[in-house]
Design an enzyme around this catalytic site. Structure first.
Site, PDB file in Angstrom:
ATOM      1  N   HIS A   1      45.475  41.689  41.573  1.00 20.28           N
ATOM      2  CA  HIS A   1      46.804  41.539  40.826  1.00 20.28           C
ATOM      3  C   HIS A   1      47.751  41.522  41.706  1.00 20.28           C
ATOM      4  O   HIS A   1      47.879  42.520  42.687  1.00 20.28           O
ATOM      5  CB  HIS A   1      46.727  42.391  39.447  1.00 20.28           C
ATOM      6  CG  HIS A   1      48.051  42.408  38.956  1.00 20.28           C
ATOM      7  ND1 HIS A   1      48.266  41.406  38.093  1.00 20.28           N
ATOM      8  CD2 HIS A   1      49.442  43.227  38.823  1.00 20.28           C
ATOM      9  CE1 HIS A   1      49.431  41.642  37.430  1.00 20.28           C
ATOM     10  NE2 HIS A   1      50.112  42.354  38.120  1.00 20.28           N
TER      11      HIS A   1
ATOM     12  N   ASN B   1      39.166  42.208  39.626  1.00 20.57           N
ATOM     13  CA  ASN B   1      40.280  41.355  39.645  1.00 20.57           C
ATOM     14  C   ASN B   1      41.219  41.731  40.635  1.00 20.57           C
ATOM     15  O   ASN B   1      41.204  43.000  41.013  1.00 20.57           O
ATOM     16  CB  ASN B   1      41.043  41.649  38.286  1.00 20.57           C
ATOM     17  CG  ASN B   1      42.248  40.553  38.161  1.00 20.57           C
ATOM     18  OD1 ASN B   1      42.292  39.487  38.510  1.00 20.57           O
ATOM     19  ND2 ASN B   1      43.566  41.370  37.678  1.00 20.57           N
TER      20      ASN B   1
ATOM     21  N   SER C   1      43.053  30.292  47.234  1.00 22.88           N
ATOM     22  CA  SER C   1      43.176  31.120  48.755  1.00 22.88           C
ATOM     23  C   SER C   1      42.462  32.183  48.574  1.00 22.88           C
ATOM     24  O   SER C   1      41.770  32.650  49.642  1.00 22.88           O
ATOM     25  CB  SER C   1      44.658  31.164  49.140  1.00 22.88           C
ATOM     26  OG  SER C   1      45.322  32.023  48.576  1.00 22.88           O
ATOM     27  N   ASN C   2      42.580  33.102  47.674  1.00 24.50           N
ATOM     28  CA  ASN C   2      41.644  34.302  47.838  1.00 24.50           C
ATOM     29  C   ASN C   2      40.170  34.133  47.648  1.00 24.50           C
ATOM     30  O   ASN C   2      39.310  34.773  48.352  1.00 24.50           O
ATOM     31  CB  ASN C   2      41.906  35.257  46.469  1.00 24.50           C
ATOM     32  CG  ASN C   2      43.277  36.013  46.889  1.00 24.50           C
ATOM     33  OD1 ASN C   2      43.405  36.972  47.696  1.00 24.50           O
ATOM     34  ND2 ASN C   2      44.455  35.997  46.169  1.00 24.50           N
TER      35      ASN C   2
ATOM     36  N   GLU D   1      46.710  40.066  50.438  1.00 25.82           N
ATOM     37  CA  GLU D   1      45.353  39.823  49.380  1.00 25.82           C
ATOM     38  C   GLU D   1      44.216  39.402  49.973  1.00 25.82           C
ATOM     39  O   GLU D   1      42.966  39.714  49.739  1.00 25.82           O
ATOM     40  CB  GLU D   1      45.791  38.903  48.219  1.00 25.82           C
ATOM     41  CG  GLU D   1      47.075  39.319  47.357  1.00 25.82           C
ATOM     42  CD  GLU D   1      47.491  38.596  46.138  1.00 25.82           C
ATOM     43  OE1 GLU D   1      46.251  37.910  45.633  1.00 25.82           O
ATOM     44  OE2 GLU D   1      48.555  38.422  45.726  1.00 25.82           O
TER      45      GLU D   1
ATOM     46  N   ILE E   1      43.506  35.270  29.900  1.00 26.51           N
ATOM     47  CA  ILE E   1      43.210  36.868  29.194  1.00 26.51           C
ATOM     48  C   ILE E   1      41.745  36.819  28.721  1.00 26.51           C
ATOM     49  O   ILE E   1      41.102  35.744  27.904  1.00 26.51           O
ATOM     50  CB  ILE E   1      44.221  37.097  28.209  1.00 26.51           C
ATOM     51  CG1 ILE E   1      45.559  37.476  28.813  1.00 26.51           C
ATOM     52  CG2 ILE E   1      43.726  38.395  27.440  1.00 26.51           C
ATOM     53  CD1 ILE E   1      46.645  37.824  27.838  1.00 26.51           C
TER      54      ILE E   1
ATOM     55  N   GLU F   1      41.713  46.219  28.679  1.00 24.77           N
ATOM     56  CA  GLU F   1      43.204  46.211  28.887  1.00 24.77           C
ATOM     57  C   GLU F   1      43.530  45.610  30.006  1.00 24.77           C
ATOM     58  O   GLU F   1      43.177  45.959  31.125  1.00 24.77           O
ATOM     59  CB  GLU F   1      43.781  47.881  28.862  1.00 24.77           C
ATOM     60  CG  GLU F   1      45.246  47.832  28.336  1.00 24.77           C
ATOM     61  CD  GLU F   1      45.924  49.279  28.381  1.00 24.77           C
ATOM     62  OE1 GLU F   1      46.909  49.498  28.462  1.00 24.77           O
ATOM     63  OE2 GLU F   1      45.091  50.305  28.573  1.00 24.77           O
ATOM     64  N   LEU F   2      44.580  44.636  29.777  1.00 24.52           N
ATOM     65  CA  LEU F   2      45.092  43.675  30.896  1.00 24.52           C
ATOM     66  C   LEU F   2      45.593  44.323  32.057  1.00 24.52           C
ATOM     67  O   LEU F   2      46.529  45.278  31.976  1.00 24.52           O
ATOM     68  CB  LEU F   2      46.184  42.776  30.199  1.00 24.52           C
ATOM     69  CG  LEU F   2      46.726  41.780  31.219  1.00 24.52           C
ATOM     70  CD1 LEU F   2      45.586  40.870  31.533  1.00 24.52           C
ATOM     71  CD2 LEU F   2      47.964  41.164  30.636  1.00 24.52           C
ATOM     72  N   ASP F   3      45.191  43.992  33.288  1.00 24.51           N
ATOM     73  CA  ASP F   3      45.520  44.681  34.468  1.00 24.51           C
ATOM     74  C   ASP F   3      45.626  46.238  34.456  1.00 24.51           C
ATOM     75  O   ASP F   3      46.461  46.932  35.121  1.00 24.51           O
ATOM     76  CB  ASP F   3      47.162  44.190  34.763  1.00 24.51           C
ATOM     77  CG  ASP F   3      47.008  42.706  35.192  1.00 24.51           C
ATOM     78  OD1 ASP F   3      46.044  42.068  35.434  1.00 24.51           O
ATOM     79  OD2 ASP F   3      48.168  42.002  34.604  1.00 24.51           O
TER      80      ASP F   3
END
Ligand code: GAR
Length: 197
Positions: free
Chosen positions: A117, A115, A13-14, A182, A100, A151-153
């Site tokens: 989130h 990204n 949807s994004n 979003e 990841i 580094e994640l997020d």
């Protein structure tokens, strides 16, 4: 033309919100940019059909067919770069892409990899963000668009949207409220990035 490649794993949807904004706001004329392709790591992702309906090229690359995370990311980067226009910056957008990524992949697209989130980062990186926000007693939740770093997020924040957490919210009702925001902030953040690229 700056080619944008969107990576998805599911509903898309994004992705659809970005594709529709790119047409509505004529990104081709205003930013010399277009969504060139949508790639999924899941062959049956619903978003692939939605992208095809919009006339966007689609591809899927099943991560389970690769021996290692590095091998998958190398093949994914090759596929993404096959949509690049020489000499033009290429933007790669993660839109519900639930993998990841290796530092090698992230560094290859440094400054061009974005990204979204579903939390107000730096709060609640990782999974199950809505339930964790409810369990923590938060009164507010939201979503964050950010540049991707190894580094994640983490990574520089480009945009955020805030929504209330209501007394009877479940993770599902809160997710729906966040998702509708979003769809507004992700296209806006991408347009802002295209203006300065
Ligand atoms: C969105 O809520 C997005 O923020 C989230 O997955 C959903 C995808 O929905 N992303 C993550 O959780 C990334 N860690 P969509 O496929 O309908 O755009």
């Amino acid at each position: 033309m700056k080619n944008i490649v969107i990576l998805i794993s599911g509903g898309g949807s994004n992705m659809l919100a970005i594709v529709k904004a790119s047409k509505r706001e004529n990104w081709a004329a205003n930013y010399q940019a277009q969504v060139a392709a949508v790639i999924s790591n899941k062959t049956n992702a619903k978003g692939l059909a939605l992208a095809a309906q919009q006339g966007i090229a689609t591809a899927s690359l099943d991560h389970k067919a690769f021996a290692s995370r590095e091998a998958f990311d190398t093949a994914l980067a090759q596929r993404i770069d096959s949509y690049a226009t020489p000499g033009q910056p290429q933007l790669v957008l993660l839109a519900g892409f639930m993998r990841i990524l290796t530092p090698g992949f992230v560094n290859h697209y440094a400054g061009r990899l974005v990204n979204i989130h579903p939390s107000l980062l730096p709060a609640f990186p990782g999974l199950h963000t809505h339930q964790r926000a409810i369990d923590a007693g938060c009164k507010l939740a939201g979503a964050t668009v950010h540049l991707v770093t190894p580094e994640l997020d983490h990574g520089p924040i480009l945009a955020q949207a805030v929504v209330p957490i209501l007394p009877n919210d479940s993770a599902e009702t809160l997710a729906a409220r966040v998702l509708s925001q979003e769809h507004l902030i992700y296209p806006q953040a991408v347009a802002s990035l295209l203006q300065v690229q």
